[in-house]
Design a protein around this motif. Structure first.
Motif, short mmCIF file in Angstrom:
data_model
loop_
_atom_site.label_atom_id
_atom_site.label_comp_id
_atom_site.label_asym_id
_atom_site.label_seq_id
_atom_site.Cartn_x
_atom_site.Cartn_y
_atom_site.Cartn_z
N ASP A 79 0.84 -1.21 0.00
CA ASP A 79 0.00 0.00 0.00
C ASP A 79 0.87 1.26 0.00
O ASP A 79 0.61 2.22 -0.73
CB ASP A 79 -0.91 0.02 1.23
CG ASP A 79 -2.04 -1.00 1.16
OD1 ASP A 79 -2.30 -1.52 0.05
OD2 ASP A 79 -2.64 -1.30 2.21
N MET A 80 1.90 1.23 0.82
CA MET A 80 2.78 2.39 0.92
C MET A 80 3.53 2.61 -0.39
O MET A 80 3.64 3.74 -0.88
CB MET A 80 3.77 2.19 2.07
CG MET A 80 4.64 3.42 2.34
SD MET A 80 5.59 3.23 3.86
CE MET A 80 6.68 1.91 3.40
N TYR A 81 4.05 1.55 -0.99
CA TYR A 81 4.76 1.67 -2.26
C TYR A 81 3.83 2.23 -3.35
O TYR A 81 4.24 3.06 -4.17
CB TYR A 81 5.29 0.31 -2.70
CG TYR A 81 6.55 -0.15 -1.99
CD1 TYR A 81 7.36 0.72 -1.28
CD2 TYR A 81 6.94 -1.49 -2.04
CE1 TYR A 81 8.50 0.29 -0.65
CE2 TYR A 81 8.10 -1.93 -1.41
CZ TYR A 81 8.87 -1.04 -0.70
OH TYR A 81 10.02 -1.47 -0.09
N ALA A 82 2.58 1.77 -3.37
CA ALA A 82 1.62 2.26 -4.37
C ALA A 82 1.37 3.75 -4.18
O ALA A 82 1.28 4.51 -5.14
CB ALA A 82 0.31 1.49 -4.27
N SER A 83 1.28 4.16 -2.92
CA SER A 83 1.05 5.58 -2.63
C SER A 83 2.25 6.42 -3.06
O SER A 83 2.09 7.50 -3.63
CB SER A 83 0.79 5.75 -1.13
OG SER A 83 0.67 7.11 -0.78
N LEU A 84 3.45 5.92 -2.81
CA LEU A 84 4.66 6.65 -3.19
C LEU A 84 4.77 6.80 -4.70
O LEU A 84 5.10 7.86 -5.21
CB LEU A 84 5.90 5.94 -2.66
CG LEU A 84 6.13 6.00 -1.16
CD1 LEU A 84 7.22 5.02 -0.76
CD2 LEU A 84 6.50 7.40 -0.72
N ALA A 85 4.48 5.72 -5.41
CA ALA A 85 4.59 5.75 -6.86
C ALA A 85 3.61 6.73 -7.48
O ALA A 85 3.87 7.30 -8.55
CB ALA A 85 4.37 4.35 -7.43
#
Length: 594
Positions: free
Chosen positions: A404-410
């Motif tokens: 979830d965090m990686y998706a938000s960062l991207a």
């Protein structure tokens, strides 16, 4: 005019000779089955090497034109050659240090555990620390060790013994006293002090106490029933670790040399090193090893394996400064990778973070070892600075949180080649598997961990839940995820051929059949996960990972000449390891030394 023409012809001849000489091999490898890990030409029988790099790969008829009288030839006699293995997750210097300490890997009873400590402490000066690790309580029935097991034989020496996963350790009473740990200590954030009578009722009581539902005076009364057993989990380990004298520079340099020789013996030519960085350890340790050990080894000619270094995420700005001054490639031996953080603990220590509680501990969901907002902010800063980010996640809930965090960062920044990594990715919810491919997140996994976890996962998660989501290598590949294989040494041994076999067979010790057979891999997928995919996972695919023209000539000669047998049984051994076209290890040399 004639002299001028003669001069032009002479210059042309010299230039032509120079271009031809640059294409002349100083070593040719012939008469073998060479698996290149390069999809353009997966197999060859010969390759030409010059100045440590590959000139050409193919049939001998196309290679021999690059030879001269001075060219050396390595005739394989039909043996199989594969690219040098890349171990995608090691703690290299801790592994080398552990080789000189008490080794508890494979200990299968309390009596043997105690006997190992008794023999070791006899060789340690009074007052000195006795250090070791590698124990796994699951293989002696599950009972956790306690300080009382070894207190009588270690009254004058503080002792610290880490569990195999690095997320739990045992201290004797002398070490607890030195660290100031008693019944009055409360659990630190992201960790736990294991106490006597630590059953479900007392575990529930501690949680209620931590929420201050019971008044402080009653809390102090109840804590007297909670004498520490000596076991510390995740961040609680720092209470003892901070009192252990740091290994000297000379000890760490010797550890690097031991580790390098051990890796080469197993065919590993490159490691991705996450350093002396475990929950509770100092984030400065990897930096000290970089300055005192790796830079020394590079300058003094003592580097034997290539290394890609990852540093604690708390120190991201320091790595940005270093990269801005020196770039990412420091030499042919040392590369700067990125930053690492932790999302949870481990299954064996019951601190991996899950959506559902542990089957054998209904009030326990595991540990989220770092505040999520803090982790997000550090990850965001690291990513904005162009650093590769890698986060440890084992439980299904921890993996979902990081994805979830990686998706938000991207979504917050322009599209670029990030190559986000999740280290371990051991237990996944069914709907999570596809996300690795969809988000281009690399699953950095360690096959041999499943040998230790099969029984433990069945007990801690229940058989149906464990089989639904544990070590889903095939499912990840089917869903277009990138797999990078490693060992997590010293948690498990560096042994790529064994790990490849594990990923293909999935048969734990004592089992007669595969654990989750639908997740077994084919040989080529497993080899790629230790070579070209592993190189891609740390931005080294321009330099290594396949036997392709222009890349380093890092390769391994195996003991078999039958690809069919190798593809079914993986029963080969490493006969020789070459780094940059030079022999770095040979089984014959070892036989001679013995």
């Amino acid at each position: 005019m004639g002299h001028l023409h003669f001069f032009h012809f002479l210059v042309a001849d010299l230039l032509n000779w120079r271009s031809l000489s640059e294409e002349v091999a100083d070593l040719v490898v012939t008469n073998g089955t060479i698996y290149t890990s390069d999809e353009i030409l997966p197999f060859a029988d010969s390759m030409a090497i010059r100045n440590g790099r590959i000139l050409r790969v193919g049939h001998y008829s196309s290679i021999k034109e690059l030879t001269r009288t001075w060219t050396k030839e390595l005739n394989l006699g039909g043996k199989i050659v594969v690219p040098g293995f890349i171990d995608s997750h090691v703690h290299f210097i801790p592994g080398g240090l552990q080789m000189a300490r008490v080794e508890l890997r494979g200990v299968n009873s309390k009596d043997l555990f105690v006997d190992k400590i008794r023999k070791a402490v006899a060789n340690v000066k009074q007052g000195s620390w006795l250090l070791g690790g590698g124990w796994n309580n699951d293989i002696w029935g599950g009972d956790l060790p306690m300080a009382s097991w070894i207190d009588r034989i270690t009254p004058h020496n503080p002792v610290w013994l880490t569990r195999m996963d690095g997320h739990m350790g045992l201290a004797n009473t002398a070490a607890l006293t030195l660290a100031g740990i008693s019944r009055t200590n409360e659990n630190p954030n992201g960790g736990a002090i294991v106490r006597n009578n630590d059953g479900g009722y007392w575990r529930w009581t501690r949680r209620r106490l931590r929420r201050d539902i019971i008044i402080p005076s009653l809390r102090s009364i109840l804590f007297q029933f909670h004498e520490p057993t000596g076991l510390l989990i995740d961040s609680a380990m720092k209470l003892v670790l901070s009192h252990i004298p740091e290994a000297s520079v000379d000890e760490r340099r010797e550890a690097l040399l031991r580790a390098s020789n051990h890796a080469l013996k197993r065919g590993v030519t490159t490691v991705v090193d996450f350093g002396r960085y475990f929950p509770g350890s100092s984030p400065e340790y990897p930096w000290e090893d970089f300055s005192d050990v790796y830079k020394w080894a590079d300058l003094s000619g003592n580097m034997m394996t290539r290394v890609c270094l990852f540093f604690p995420m708390e120190t991201w700005s320091r790595l940005v400064d270093l990269m801005s001054k020196s770039g990412r490639v420091l030499s042919q031996w040392i590369y700067l990778g990125g930053v690492k953080a932790f999302a949870d603990g481990s299954l064996g220590s019951s601190s991996a973070f899950f959506h559902e509680p542990y089957a054998d501990d209904p009030n326990n969901y595991g540990l989220q070892v770092v505040d999520l907002d803090s982790l997000y902010n550090m990850t965001l800063s690291s990513d904005k600075s162009g650093l590769q980010v890698s986060i440890h996640a084992i439980g299904d809930r921890a993996n979902d949180l990081i994805l979830d965090m990686y998706a938000s960062l991207a979504s917050e920044k322009q599209i670029r080649d990030r190559r986000f990594r999740i280290e371990h990715a051991q237990h996944l919810a069914p709907e999570t598997v596809a996300r690795f491919g969809e988000q281009s997140v690399i699953a950095s996994v360690q096959p041999d961990h499943l040998l230790d976890d099969a029984d433990s996962a069945t007990k801690k998660l229940g058989s149906e839940r464990a089989e639904r989501g544990s070590y889903l290598f095939k499912s990840l590949l089917t869903n277009n995820a990138q797999l990078a294989f490693g060992s997590d040494w010293p948690v498990a041994d560096i042994n790529p051929l064994k790990s490849i076999r594990t990923s293909m067979k999935r048969i734990p010790p004592g089992w007669e059949k595969a654990w989750i057979p639908s997740e077994c891999l084919h040989l080529k997928d497993a080899l790629n996960a230790y070579t070209i995919s592993a190189a891609h996972a740390c931005f080294l695919d321009k330099y290594s990972g396949s036997l392709s023209p222009g890349k380093y000539a890092d390769f391994v000669v195996l003991s078999t000449n039958s690809w069919e047998d190798f593809a079914t049984e993986v029963s080969a051994d490493v006969e020789a390891t070459y780094v940059g076209g030079s022999k770095a290890y040979s089984i014959r040399r070892e036989d001679e030394s013995e």
